[in-house]
Write an enzyme that holds these catalytic residues in place. Structure first.
Site, PDB file in Angstrom:
ATOM      1  N   ASP A  79      -1.580 -18.757   2.566  1.00 13.69           N
ATOM      2  CA  ASP A  79      -2.503 -19.614   1.804  1.00 13.69           C
ATOM      3  C   ASP A  79      -3.123 -20.678   2.711  1.00 13.69           C
ATOM      4  O   ASP A  79      -4.337 -20.892   2.719  1.00 13.69           O
ATOM      5  CB  ASP A  79      -1.818 -20.231   0.572  1.00 13.69           C
ATOM      6  CG  ASP A  79      -0.430 -20.795   0.849  1.00 13.69           C
ATOM      7  OD1 ASP A  79       0.072 -20.648   1.981  1.00 13.69           O
ATOM      8  OD2 ASP A  79       0.156 -21.406  -0.076  1.00 13.69           O
ATOM      9  N   ASP A  86      -5.887  -7.380   4.853  1.00 13.62           N
ATOM     10  CA  ASP A  86      -7.087  -6.935   4.131  1.00 13.62           C
ATOM     11  C   ASP A  86      -7.892  -8.151   3.685  1.00 13.62           C
ATOM     12  O   ASP A  86      -9.101  -8.244   3.920  1.00 13.62           O
ATOM     13  CB  ASP A  86      -6.658  -6.099   2.922  1.00 13.62           C
ATOM     14  CG  ASP A  86      -7.847  -5.676   2.079  1.00 13.62           C
ATOM     15  OD1 ASP A  86      -8.853  -5.237   2.664  1.00 13.62           O
ATOM     16  OD2 ASP A  86      -7.777  -5.812   0.842  1.00 13.62           O
ATOM     17  N   TYR A  91       0.819  -1.209   0.000  1.00 15.97           N
ATOM     18  CA  TYR A  91       0.000   0.000   0.000  1.00 15.97           C
ATOM     19  C   TYR A  91       0.859   1.268   0.000  1.00 15.97           C
ATOM     20  O   TYR A  91       0.333   2.379  -0.008  1.00 15.97           O
ATOM     21  CB  TYR A  91      -0.922   0.023   1.226  1.00 15.97           C
ATOM     22  CG  TYR A  91      -2.097  -0.924   1.119  1.00 15.97           C
ATOM     23  CD1 TYR A  91      -1.915  -2.299   1.162  1.00 15.97           C
ATOM     24  CD2 TYR A  91      -3.391  -0.443   0.980  1.00 15.97           C
ATOM     25  CE1 TYR A  91      -2.979  -3.171   1.064  1.00 15.97           C
ATOM     26  CE2 TYR A  91      -4.472  -1.311   0.888  1.00 15.97           C
ATOM     27  CZ  TYR A  91      -4.258  -2.668   0.928  1.00 15.97           C
ATOM     28  OH  TYR A  91      -5.330  -3.535   0.838  1.00 15.97           O
ATOM     29  N   LYS A 136       4.179 -14.983   3.933  1.00 16.65           N
ATOM     30  CA  LYS A 136       4.341 -15.834   2.746  1.00 16.65           C
ATOM     31  C   LYS A 136       5.845 -16.011   2.546  1.00 16.65           C
ATOM     32  O   LYS A 136       6.399 -15.710   1.485  1.00 16.65           O
ATOM     33  CB  LYS A 136       3.647 -15.157   1.551  1.00 16.65           C
ATOM     34  CG  LYS A 136       3.624 -15.983   0.279  1.00 16.65           C
ATOM     35  CD  LYS A 136       2.788 -17.249   0.351  1.00 16.65           C
ATOM     36  CE  LYS A 136       2.956 -18.057  -0.932  1.00 16.65           C
ATOM     37  NZ  LYS A 136       2.395 -19.432  -0.811  1.00 16.65           N
TER      38      LYS A 136
HETATM   39  C1  IPM Z   1     -10.368  -2.021   3.563  1.00 15.35           C
HETATM   40  C2  IPM Z   1     -10.460  -1.701   2.092  1.00 15.35           C
HETATM   41  C3  IPM Z   1      -9.291  -0.820   1.667  1.00 15.35           C
HETATM   42  C4  IPM Z   1      -8.001  -1.572   1.921  1.00 15.35           C
HETATM   43  C5  IPM Z   1      -9.368  -0.334   0.207  1.00 15.35           C
HETATM   44  C6  IPM Z   1     -10.628   0.444  -0.028  1.00 15.35           C
HETATM   45  C7  IPM Z   1      -8.156   0.444  -0.209  1.00 15.35           C
HETATM   46  O1  IPM Z   1     -10.530  -2.866   1.341  1.00 15.35           O
HETATM   47  O2  IPM Z   1     -10.358  -1.099   4.382  1.00 15.35           O
HETATM   48  O3  IPM Z   1     -10.355  -3.207   3.906  1.00 15.35           O
HETATM   49  O4  IPM Z   1      -7.575  -2.367   1.091  1.00 15.35           O
HETATM   50  O5  IPM Z   1      -7.424  -1.365   2.978  1.00 15.35           O
HETATM   51 MN    MN Z   2     -10.764  -4.645   2.514  1.00 14.71          MN
END
Ligand code: IPM
Ligand code: MN
Ligand code: NAD
Length: 350
Positions: A220, A244, A136, A187
């Site tokens: 996984d 996520d 990210y 992973k």
């Molecule tokens: C979450 C969402 C976000 C993330 C997206 C919208 C960027 O999926 O908060 O889980 O990946 O963190």
């Molecule tokens: Mn999410």
């Protein structure tokens, strides 16, 4: 002491579920005599499309000036790259250094789980997702765009400091709540450098703690095991992307994405609360979205601003609602978003 929460409904069902979370917050504030102010911000796709800027520096500072932020969801098909979502949501996570993304997953009613034998499984899982690093970080790019030689690179950035602080947060939580088991998910077989750093740090930091077992799982196999025997796990700590993905999976396994809350935290600093789900364009505008995730965020926010009694009242009203109150379609009912919000607000005010 007076407290203030900034409210950002956002896009799609974010507007609908946050309306109910606000209803519950206002009710809790009256019932428990809290000196709580709510400040509304119209940030989202409409504003971005109208003015070409997702969030100004001034708006960022205003949001940061509140004791907590409650956000619905961001994401709109009219913004194909969803850059407004990244600027607002990821901008707040990174800009306020909210390095913990805490996502609790508890089975409110075993019958809502798609798993067989769910009634005999006590699923109560806490995910600690690293929230300011990983893929990210926005480092990378697309080169030779549109040609057969195009390359897309998105770097997975992991710092010792970043890994250490999320692992430590998970250790403190596991120890404080006496949860007995902390599982680190990576992973490392395919990504030995990133996994190696996580494993070194995990082993070093956990060696400072007693009273709980530790283990490492590959992501996984972890995904598989969250379906096979989720009741085995108590606290998971993992990187941004895996956290996520696993949090949507764990939310559904415990009953549904619509009821899952999350807290973006920097201990002693800022805090942003948002349901785990997105803007759900497939049901937006129908008034059928489940508001429980957003209302559970309101409870987490009340805890954060120092009102644990109000937080417990909201949590208990959520539990009673799932047991004996109206349910939205995702939970097998026919109630509207508003029906559920009003029912919970009535319980909180009683
Ligand atoms: C979450 C969402 C976000 C993330 C997206 C919208 C960027 O999926 O908060 O889980 O990946 O963190
Ligand atoms: Mn999410
Ligand atoms: P989503 O979470 O919005 O929806 C996935 C599925 O779950 C859909 O079928 C939806 O109807 C259902 N669902 C989600 N929340 C629900 C609720 N409260 N009640 C009932 N059903 C619910 O995921 P998506 O469709 O992949 O994403 C839609 C948009 O939201 C995208 O633009 C995405 O980037 C964005 N998004 C934003 C956030 C955020 O702002 N925190 C989080 C996730 C996704």
């Amino acid at each position: 002491m007076s407290r203030s929460i900034a409210v950002v409904p956002g896009d799609g069902i974010g507007l609908e579920v946050v309306r109910e979370a606000v209803r519950v917050l206002e009710t809790a504030s009256r019932r428990f005599d809290l000196d709580l102010t709510l400040a509304h911000f119209e940030l989202g796709a409409d504003l971005y499309l109208a003015r070409g800027v997702a969030i100004t520096d001034e708006e960022f500072e205003l949001l940061a000036g509140h004791d907590a932020i409650l956000l619905g969801a961001l994401g709109d098909e009219r913004v194909p790259g969803n850059e407004h979502m990244r600027e607002i949501l990821l901008g707040l996570r990174f800009g306020l250094d909210l390095f913990i993304n805490y996502r609790p997953c508890r089975a409110l009613d075993p019958a809502l789980s798609p798993l067989t034998g769910a009634a005999d499984r006590a699923i109560d899982l806490h995910i600690f997702r690293e929230n300011t690093e990983g893929i990210y970080s926005g480092i990378g790019g697309r080169h030779r765009r549109g040609t057969p030689d195009e390359i897309a690179i998105q770097e997975d950035v992991n710092t010792r400091r970043g890994v250490e602080r999320i692992v430590r947060a998970a250790c403190e939580f596991t120890a404080d709540r006496r949860l007995g088991l902390l599982t680190m998910v990576d992973k490392a077989n395919a990504m030995p450098d990133v996994g190696g750093l996580w494993r070194d740090v995990f082993s070093e930091v956990t060696s400072e703690y007693d009273g709980f077992d530790t283990e490492v799982r590959l992501v996984d196999a972890m995904a598989m095991d969250l379906v096979r025997r989720p009741e085995r796990y108590r606290v998971l700590v993992t990187g941004n992307l895996f956290g996520d993905i696993l949090s949507d999976l764990a939310a559904q396994v415990t009953g549904g994405l619509g009821a899952a809350p999350s807290a973006n935290l920097h201990p002693g600093g800022h805090a942003l609360f948002e349901p785990v789900h997105g803007s759900a364009p497939d049901i937006a505008g129908s008034g059928t979205a489940n508001p429980l995730g957003a209302i559970a965020c309101a409870a987490l926010a009340l805890d954060h601003v120092g009102s644990p009694d109000a937080a417990r009242a909201v949590e208990s009203a959520i539990a009673t609602c799932v047991a004996a109150g109206p349910r939205t379609a995702d939970f097998g009912g026919a109630a509207s978003t508003e029906d559920v919000g009003q029912w919970i607000a009535e319980r909180v005010s009683a």
